[in-house]
Design an enzyme around this catalytic site. Structure first.
Site, PDB file in Angstrom:
ATOM      1  N   SER A 194     -82.946 -14.416  32.346  1.00 34.11           N
ATOM      2  CA  SER A 194     -83.871 -15.545  32.344  1.00 34.11           C
ATOM      3  C   SER A 194     -85.034 -15.273  31.384  1.00 34.11           C
ATOM      4  CB  SER A 194     -84.342 -15.840  33.774  1.00 34.11           C
ATOM      5  OG  SER A 194     -84.930 -17.109  33.864  1.00 34.11           O
ATOM      6  N   ASP A 290     -75.941 -23.964  32.471  1.00 33.87           N
ATOM      7  CA  ASP A 290     -76.944 -23.161  33.162  1.00 33.87           C
ATOM      8  C   ASP A 290     -77.723 -24.023  34.157  1.00 33.87           C
ATOM      9  OD1 ASP A 290     -79.873 -22.105  33.340  1.00 33.87           O
ATOM     10  OD2 ASP A 290     -78.722 -20.386  32.631  1.00 33.87           O
ATOM     11  N   HIS A 357     -77.095 -19.336  37.098  1.00 29.84           N
ATOM     12  CA  HIS A 357     -78.171 -18.822  36.250  1.00 29.84           C
ATOM     13  C   HIS A 357     -78.398 -17.360  36.618  1.00 29.84           C
ATOM     14  CE1 HIS A 357     -81.859 -18.871  33.855  1.00 29.84           C
ATOM     15  NE2 HIS A 357     -82.515 -18.372  34.883  1.00 29.84           N
TER      16      HIS A 357
END
Length: 413
Positions: A194, A290, A357
């Site tokens: 991330s 995502d 994710h």
């Protein structure tokens, strides 16, 4: 499973291996009972949280002025001289108000951090993490709100200071780790997911430059390819966030110089620009669908989405045909952006079509019986093949959702 390759002008040997479907029904539709058994990791004591001594003197502090920290899990045997430095993710703060709220959490203050359990790529169980189970693992905690990249300070709403010192945190942590054995590494991998994945890109070449050329240094970023994409109403919400981060926290010192010479700093904070300047071998792991980007770039809450869009962004299976077309647009943008690196022989990527994710920190995603697969390989297997040169090339792009039966609904989203 059909797997698409980028339309390439590169001279590449065609893949002669058949891309196989997994035929086991429980993988396609696992029951809660069986999946729990398949994905449970034996819990061990998490690595201790280490706070950096002397960090304040260097100005290397979290948003609230507390020292930064990391968790170190020592390697053993053949992995005792190999290191993974993994940068934690957790979004950004782009305004004084946002950063003021953030400093009252573990993402802005080490006073509120607790040691976390590590799994997936961090696992020291060889059955779950075959290639890296005995490496030194460092989980660098995130507390600056700008992908370990800012160098500024501001005044909080209550009159106290806000410290935007992500770059100094990065430098202080790496310096400390070098003294603890990283300097003697035979292999070193910088990774993160991330906003930590974006940080991996931004610091990749700097990390590599700290080692002799005889050391194998590579980078691996997960779910960090944030797209410069308009939302469903034509607004670039993510660009407004990035613009706030770049200017509030002064991240220009880590941005590619060749990009800054031609474009605005905010442009140069997007991965599509950063990857053009990286010289270190790098592996990209991302979903074409995502879940964070669908929720925060394509359909941000600030756009006041309709009830049908709220259902769609919470669960891709609930998207109608019109919405799926919009979601396919995210994947297309990602594939187009990757064309910049498709001819780099020492780069690799694994782009699945799962609604998820961050896939490296979880056993269920990293390497389990219900992990996503491309070319009949899990993420762990594909990345290991690339990292250790077991395959000539690892550049896999999944077909469009919902084609992949190994995309379990149990994956973290």
């Amino acid at each position: 499973m059909a797997t698409e390759q980028l339309l390439s002008q590169c001279q590449r040997r065609p893949d002669s291996g058949a891309l196989l479907l997994l035929l086991m029904a429980f993988m396609m539709c696992p029951s809660p009972t069986s999946s729990a058994a398949l994905t449970t990791t034996t819990l061990v004591q998490p690595p201790e949280l280490t706070l950096l001594a002397g960090a304040a003197e260097k100005g290397a502090v979290c948003l609230d002025g507390s020292p930064p920290g990391y968790q170190l899990q020592r390697g053993s045997g053949s992995g005792s001289h190999n290191w993974i430095v993994y940068l934690e993710g957790g979004g950004w703060c782009s305004t004084i108000e946002d950063c003021s709220k953030r400093k009252k959490t573990g993402l802005g203050s080490s006073n509120l951090m607790k040691a976390v359990q590590l799994a997936g790529i961090f696992s020291n169980d060889q059955r779950q993490n075959y290639d890296f189970y005995n490496w030194n693992i460092v989980f660098v905690r995130y507390c600056d709100g700008a992908s370990f990249s800012g160098d500024a300070e501001g005044n909080d709403q209550d009159g106290s200071k806000l410290f935007f010192r992500g770059l100094r945190i990065w430098e202080a942590v790496i310096d400390d780790l070098m003294k603890k054995g990283l300097a003697n590494a035979k292999q070193a991998l910088l990774s993160g997911c991330s906003s930590g994945g974006l940080a991996t890109l931004l610091h990749c070449d700097d990390f590599s430059a700290r080692f002799p050329r005889t050391v194998s240094v590579k980078c691996f970023f997960d779910a960090g390819f944030f797209l410069d994409k308009k939302d469903i109403y034509g607004e670039k919400f993510i660009r407004s966030i990035y613009n706030g981060v770049v200017h509030l926290q002064n991240v220009s010192k880590v941005l590619p110089r060749d990009c800054l010479a031609k474009k605005e700093p905010t442009d140069c904070f997007f991965p599509s620009e950063v990857i053009k300047s990286i010289n270190t071998p790098t592996f990209i792991l991302n979903s074409g669908y995502d879940s964070w980007q669908i929720n925060n770039i394509l359909v941000p809450d600030e756009s006041s989405p309709t009830t049908s869009w709220l259902s769609c962004k919470a669960d891709i299976r609930k998207c109608d045909s019109r919405q799926i077309k919009e979601v396919h647009g995210l994947r297309k943008t990602l594939i187009d952006d990757l064309k910049v690196v498709e001819c780099k022989e020492d780069w690799g990527f694994f782009i699945d079509s799962c609604f998820t994710h961050c896939q490296t920190p979880f056993r269920i995603s990293w390497d389990s019986p219900i992990s996503p697969r491309l070319g009949n390989k899990t993420i762990s297997e594909a990345f290991g093949d690339w990292h250790f040169g077991r395959s000539q090339e690892v550049k896999q792009i999944d077909c469009e959702y919902p084609c992949n039966p190994t995309c379990s609904t149990l994956l973290p989203s």
